[in-house]
Design a protein around this motif. Structure first.
Motif, short mmCIF file in Angstrom:
data_model
loop_
_atom_site.label_atom_id
_atom_site.label_comp_id
_atom_site.label_asym_id
_atom_site.label_seq_id
_atom_site.Cartn_x
_atom_site.Cartn_y
_atom_site.Cartn_z
N GLU A 158 -43.00 -40.07 60.76
CA GLU A 158 -41.68 -39.80 60.62
C GLU A 158 -41.59 -39.02 58.91
O GLU A 158 -41.03 -38.45 59.24
N ALA A 159 -42.37 -39.83 58.53
CA ALA A 159 -42.03 -38.98 56.88
C ALA A 159 -42.82 -37.60 56.79
O ALA A 159 -43.07 -36.75 56.33
N GLN A 160 -44.37 -37.55 57.86
CA GLN A 160 -44.49 -35.68 57.32
C GLN A 160 -43.49 -35.05 58.45
O GLN A 160 -43.82 -34.08 57.82
N ASP A 161 -43.15 -35.40 59.35
CA ASP A 161 -42.21 -34.86 59.70
C ASP A 161 -40.62 -34.54 58.96
O ASP A 161 -40.45 -33.34 58.25
N SER A 203 -38.47 -26.71 62.90
CA SER A 203 -39.59 -25.25 62.67
C SER A 203 -39.74 -25.77 60.96
O SER A 203 -39.05 -27.45 60.32
N GLY A 204 -40.39 -25.73 60.05
CA GLY A 204 -41.29 -25.90 59.00
C GLY A 204 -40.45 -25.43 58.09
O GLY A 204 -39.94 -24.52 58.08
N LEU A 214 -50.50 -17.36 56.37
CA LEU A 214 -51.74 -17.42 56.68
C LEU A 214 -51.55 -19.41 56.93
O LEU A 214 -51.54 -20.63 55.89
N SER A 215 -51.67 -20.40 57.99
CA SER A 215 -52.18 -21.11 57.58
C SER A 215 -53.65 -21.54 58.15
O SER A 215 -54.77 -21.01 59.03
N VAL A 216 -54.71 -22.38 57.67
CA VAL A 216 -56.19 -22.93 58.18
C VAL A 216 -56.02 -24.49 58.72
O VAL A 216 -55.92 -24.90 58.26
N GLY A 217 -56.51 -23.85 60.11
CA GLY A 217 -56.67 -24.76 60.78
C GLY A 217 -56.53 -23.65 62.71
O GLY A 217 -55.84 -22.63 62.30
N PRO A 218 -57.09 -24.11 63.04
CA PRO A 218 -56.20 -23.17 64.94
C PRO A 218 -55.41 -22.89 64.81
O PRO A 218 -55.10 -22.20 66.09
N THR A 219 -54.80 -24.23 64.72
CA THR A 219 -53.26 -24.19 64.87
C THR A 219 -52.00 -24.29 63.93
O THR A 219 -52.67 -24.99 63.11
N ALA A 220 -51.20 -23.46 63.28
CA ALA A 220 -50.05 -23.64 62.33
C ALA A 220 -49.75 -25.04 62.06
O ALA A 220 -48.67 -26.02 63.08
N PRO A 221 -49.52 -25.98 61.21
CA PRO A 221 -48.90 -26.87 60.66
C PRO A 221 -47.57 -26.88 60.99
O PRO A 221 -46.98 -25.63 60.95
N LEU A 222 -46.85 -28.25 61.52
CA LEU A 222 -45.31 -28.30 61.38
C LEU A 222 -44.34 -27.04 60.19
O LEU A 222 -43.26 -26.30 60.39
N ILE A 223 -44.80 -27.33 59.06
CA ILE A 223 -44.93 -26.47 57.70
C ILE A 223 -44.99 -25.09 57.94
O ILE A 223 -43.37 -25.02 57.37
N LEU A 224 -45.45 -24.09 58.76
CA LEU A 224 -45.19 -23.17 58.77
C LEU A 224 -44.58 -22.62 59.89
O LEU A 224 -44.94 -21.33 60.18
N VAL A 234 -48.57 -16.34 51.29
CA VAL A 234 -48.21 -17.46 51.12
C VAL A 234 -49.29 -18.68 52.03
O VAL A 234 -49.98 -17.65 53.39
N ALA A 235 -49.45 -19.54 51.64
CA ALA A 235 -51.36 -20.57 52.38
C ALA A 235 -50.54 -21.91 53.01
O ALA A 235 -50.01 -22.50 51.77
N ALA A 236 -50.94 -22.12 53.97
CA ALA A 236 -50.96 -23.77 53.90
C ALA A 236 -51.91 -24.23 54.62
O ALA A 236 -52.46 -23.92 55.74
N ILE A 237 -52.47 -25.52 54.06
CA ILE A 237 -53.80 -25.76 54.24
C ILE A 237 -53.34 -27.87 54.19
O ILE A 237 -52.68 -28.17 53.49
N SER A 238 -53.80 -28.99 55.15
CA SER A 238 -53.84 -30.13 55.57
C SER A 238 -54.95 -30.46 55.96
O SER A 238 -56.42 -30.16 55.56
#
Length: 397
Positions: free
Chosen positions: A95-98, A112-113, A131-141, A253-257
């Motif tokens: 819930e908090a990550q959403d 959508s993020g 750009l997102s780092v990882g095989p799929t975009a995190p929710l934020i992107l 813009v970039a996002a990384i988890s």
């Protein structure tokens, strides 16, 4: 005064934004321990950081593993946000990550993020790639705006989310909750220690004293070599991301988890590893961006903080406010962002957590307004729907 999102200003086109999400509920009282707060040591007990903490001012310090962040802070390129939270109060990872990533006031109200919606808003008036780092975009992107994805290796996202779901299910179980937490903490440290196993073994063999026939590496030397291998990998990750963003026409813009911050047990050991990794990623990004660092802001956030008091397994449980980090050459030098509620008994949220004094959306809004040029109506309605009450934090850049 609102910053116009419509301006196709040349300086705005140079601005870069990196959002780092630390999944698992990163303990803000370890990231930036309030060593000058009179209640800190009594509440934290064995988890309190004393002489090893890296002082920022008379109240706050940084965890000793955040040496690169500390150097940036001393150079006026890093600030802490010590009591920040999303609108969610459920203390559930999912819930908090959403809420953190969608930027909504409620859980599961949009798919959508907020960072994707910010890119969509800006892209209507100038070229903004994400750009997102990882095989799929995190929710934020995720959303209507197209984004690219770069994966430096196999994904651990799915592996990390199942344990977090189990912890949400069993967090109130007096037997299964602590047992699961201890097992997951051990697993996290084992993964970090074996990430660069071959190189670490070689380094340890060279540095340790072996028997007449060579023998096995000394344990201490192996641990040091494994830890260094992990930091090197993290620094390379940050530098690689920076390399993409530094190129002409590279992403704006970039996002990384980063996973593994759920510290129900053995928090001291787990966070030593994870914060060293975070520090190395940020240091790699700073050095990798080179001259472009002066045009960059990095925001490090987590879904919630941890309890002010330690639990019986040397860890902490799901809390409320945590500490966010702001970094970058575009950042305006200054002290803490927001207000510190103190750790006095009457100030704790529900007698257990750091009380939030700042809405996370206000922090994100301030960066998007001043650094990226998104105007207030777009922030309040499109990027963060129905969020006019969450005022942007200004004066950051």
């Amino acid at each position: 005064m609102a910053v116009p999102a419509l301006a196709a200003d040349g300086e705005l086109n140079k601005k870069k934004l990196i959002v780092v999400i630390c999944r698992g509920g990163m303990d803000g009282l370890s990231v930036a321990p309030p060593v000058g707060d009179g209640e800190y040591r009594g509440l934290r007990g064995s988890l309190a950081l004393n002489d090893s903490a890296l002082l920022l001012d008379g109240t706050f310090a940084l965890h000793p593993q955040l040496a690169a962040v500390h150097a940036m802070a001393k150079a006026g390129e890093a600030r802490i946000v010590p009591a920040v939270a999303t609108p969610d109060r459920a203390r559930s990872h999912f819930e908090a990550q959403d809420v953190l990533e969608t930027g909504a006031a409620g859980v599961y109200t949009t798919t959508s993020g907020w960072l994707n919606r910010a890119v969509e808003t800006l892209s209507a008036h100038r070229k903004v790639d994400a750009l997102s780092v990882g095989p799929t975009a995190p929710l934020i992107l995720r959303g209507k705006a197209p984004t690219a994805s770069w994966s430096p290796g196999r994904s651990v996202d799915a592996e990390a989310r199942l344990p977090m779901l189990l912890q949400d299910l069993y967090r109130n179980d007096p037997l299964l909750g602590p047992a699961l937490a201890r097992g997951l903490a051990t697993e996290t440290m084992a993964k970090d220690a074996t990430a660069g196993l071959e190189g670490a073994q070689a380094a340890a063999m060279m540095g340790g004293k072996a028997g007449a026939g060579g023998g096995a590496p000394q344990p201490a030397a192996f641990v040091r070599a494994a830890a260094q291998q992990g930091r090197d990998a993290a620094r390379t990750l940050g530098a690689s991301l920076a390399g993409f963003m530094r190129e002409p026409g590279g992403p704006t813009v970039a996002a990384i988890s980063l996973d593994g911050f759920d510290s129900h047990a053995n928090q001291a050991g787990l966070l030593t590893t994870r914060l060293a990794y975070l520090d190395a990623v940020l240091d790699g990004a700073r050095t990798g961006l080179g001259p472009e660092w002066k045009n960059t802001v990095v925001v490090v956030a987590t879904e919630f903080g941890r309890t002010a008091r330690a639990n019986g397994t040397g860890g902490t449980d799901h809390g409320t406010a945590s500490t966010a980090l702001l970094l970058g050459g575009a950042l305006k030098p200054g002290g803490i962002v927001g207000d510190w509620p103190t750790l006095k008994a009457q100030a704790l949220y529900e007698n257990r957590d750091v009380a939030p004094t700042l809405d996370m959306r206000g922090l994100f809004k301030g960066v998007l307004a001043e650094h990226m040029g998104v105007d207030r109506p777009a922030l309040d309605n499109a990027v963060f729907p129905n969020s006019a009450a969450a005022r942007p934090v200004m004066g950051l850049v």
